[in-house]
Motif scaffolding. Structure first.
Motif, PDB file in Angstrom:
ATOM      1  N   ARG A  62      18.974  16.494   1.568  1.00  0.00           N
ATOM      2  CA  ARG A  62      17.571  16.742   1.208  1.00  0.00           C
ATOM      3  C   ARG A  62      17.472  17.520  -0.105  1.00  0.00           C
ATOM      4  NH1 ARG A  62      12.918  19.194   5.240  1.00  0.00           N
ATOM      5  NH2 ARG A  62      11.224  19.253   3.708  1.00  0.00           N
ATOM      6  N   GLU A  66      15.635  16.128  -3.459  1.00  0.00           N
ATOM      7  CA  GLU A  66      14.516  16.881  -4.024  1.00  0.00           C
ATOM      8  C   GLU A  66      14.792  17.288  -5.463  1.00  0.00           C
ATOM      9  OE1 GLU A  66      14.071  19.967  -1.138  1.00  0.00           O
ATOM     10  OE2 GLU A  66      12.604  18.840   0.064  1.00  0.00           O
ATOM     11  N   LEU A  86      13.944  12.902   5.711  1.00  0.00           N
ATOM     12  CA  LEU A  86      12.804  13.471   6.434  1.00  0.00           C
ATOM     13  C   LEU A  86      12.685  12.879   7.828  1.00  0.00           C
ATOM     14  CD1 LEU A  86      10.129  13.656   3.584  1.00  0.00           C
ATOM     15  CD2 LEU A  86      11.460  15.541   4.574  1.00  0.00           C
ATOM     16  N   ASP A  91      10.091  14.443  10.417  1.00  0.00           N
ATOM     17  CA  ASP A  91       8.867  14.459   9.615  1.00  0.00           C
ATOM     18  C   ASP A  91       8.485  13.019   9.266  1.00  0.00           C
ATOM     19  OD1 ASP A  91       6.770  14.897   7.917  1.00  0.00           O
ATOM     20  OD2 ASP A  91       7.895  16.082   6.438  1.00  0.00           O
ATOM     21  N   GLY A  94       5.794  12.683   6.414  1.00  0.00           N
ATOM     22  CA  GLY A  94       6.360  12.897   5.087  1.00  0.00           C
ATOM     23  C   GLY A  94       7.212  11.728   4.642  1.00  0.00           C
ATOM     24  N   ALA A  95       7.977  11.169   5.585  1.00  0.00           N
ATOM     25  CA  ALA A  95       8.829  10.022   5.250  1.00  0.00           C
ATOM     26  C   ALA A  95       7.980   8.818   4.850  1.00  0.00           C
ATOM     27  CB  ALA A  95       9.723   9.680   6.437  1.00  0.00           C
TER      28      ALA A  95
END
Length: 389
Positions: A62, A66, A86, A91, A94-95
């Motif tokens: 991650r 990012e 994610l 999440d 978010g994904a």
């Protein structure tokens, strides 16, 4: 002699080769060295993310994705990788936002990217969204057997059996060598009670096409029934060898835990989508090159950007879900392509089926007609196999 000067692409290339060989530690070391010299090289950050993802180091993955997105917010492979991570953290919103951003950037025509996203969603049981991305790929590439099969798998898991059957058959029309789709369809037909049609499709597979034992057991017992073969018949030998290979690679504790997890309070399989662990037979994630195949897909980039985007097309084996074929539980409607008469009569000269259901192809009704002819002969672990664990 001093070591030659290496560009960021050279480090990317070296990591790519190590990655494909399954040498993840060495790939990460090459990427780390490259990032020490080129900290703003987006491709190296993306490569690091996928290498960490392959090692299931999700927090580090991650962070790498990012960082890549911080340098290039519209990098499609970084968005796909971050979305996959994610999902691992639960999440889903978010994904899906990451994946929808890829669509907004204009990558609907990118066949591999759409399938990658769909498979990531499929593995985490976000089935409606998985089907949506598979259908996006199929709309852009209507002749893609792989996309058609993926739509079929997702439709089946969503209990849309008629569509599942249609798209699996469509995949085989487009590419008769689609082994996963053929095995999936054969299991659909077998569970429907259409044993002759199931045997027709299973006989058109090779032992190497199978990575789970369920369909092999069914093929062996159907052959023994239809052709009256003894256990030691040479024709069955390669299938028994393949079963031995698969069983020998599976850890007993993993098989036991998978069986316990899949059982409901009544002793039945609670979720046919749960499966016994797959033996470690898959090649590593493909740290794939995409060379200059943009073909005006996505946003405009500078002509001299030279982005090869090698990383992120991991479409092989269980790691990226290429064999994500749920063993089916029911069929839709009979199709002339696999209905009665498909089994070549007299071709083998070894006798007729002893079970009438193998000759007339009728679907047994609830509480009537022949039961599946060999349920007691299948080890329990083989009755658990299904997709994308």
């Amino acid at each position: 002699m001093s070591e030659p000067f290496l560009s960021s692409d050279d480090y990317d290339e070296r990591a790519h080769q190590l990655y494909n060989e399954g040498q993840y530690d060495e790939a990460i070391e090459a990427l780390r060295t490259g990032l020490g010299l080129y900290p703003h090289a987006v491709e190296l950050h993306v490569g690091m993310g996928y290498a960490r993802l392959a090692r299931e180091e999700y927090l580090w993955a991650r962070r790498a994705f990012e960082q890549a997105i911080g340098l290039d917010p519209d990098h499609e492979d970084a968005l796909a990788g971050l979305g996959e991570v994610l999902l691992k953290f639960g999440d889903r919103a978010g994904a899906v936002a990451c994946f929808d951003r890829i669509l907004a950037l204009g990558f609907r025509d990118d066949h591999d990217l759409m399938l990658q996203v769909g498979r990531a969603l499929f593995r985490e049981a976000v089935l409606d969204q998985a089907r949506r991305f598979f259908e996006v790929a199929l709309t852009a590439h209507p002749d893609s057997a792989e996309a058609a099969a993926c739509v079929g798998y997702a439709a089946h898991r969503l209990s849309d059996e008629a569509d599942a059957l249609y798209w699996l058959r469509r995949a085989l029309e487009l590419d008769a060598d689609q082994g996963e789709a053929r095995i999936y369809l054969a299991n659909l037909l077998y569970d429907r009670g259409e044993y002759e049609a199931a045997l027709f499709h299973l006989e058109r597979t090779e032992p190497e096409d199978h990575f789970d034992g369920l369909a092999i057991w069914r093929l062996i017992e159907l052959k023994k029934s239809v052709y009256r073969l003894p256990d030691a018949d040479p024709e069955l030998a390669p299938w028994h060898r393949r079963l031995d290979d698969l069983v020998g690679d599976a850890a007993p504790d993993d098989l036991l835990l998978a069986e316990i997890e899949a059982m409901g309070p009544d002793g039945r399989v609670r979720d046919p989508g749960r499966r016994a662990p797959r033996p470690q037979r898959d090649p590593p994630r493909e740290h794939a090159r995409r060379r200059h195949v943009r073909r005006h897909v996505g946003r405009n980039r500078a002509a001299d950007e030279g982005r090869r985007r090698r990383v992120g097309r991991r479409l092989t084996g269980a790691v990226h879900g290429r064999h994500c074929a749920a063993w089916a539980q029911a069929d839709g409607h009979r199709d002339p392509g696999d209905g009665p008469g498909e089994l070549p009569q007299g071709e083998r000269g070894r006798g007729a089926a002893s079970d009438t259901s193998l000759r007339d192809g009728k679907r047994p009704g609830k509480g009537e007609g022949p039961a599946p002819p060999f349920p007691g002969l299948l080890p329990a672990s083989y009755r658990l196999t299904s997709p994308c664990a």
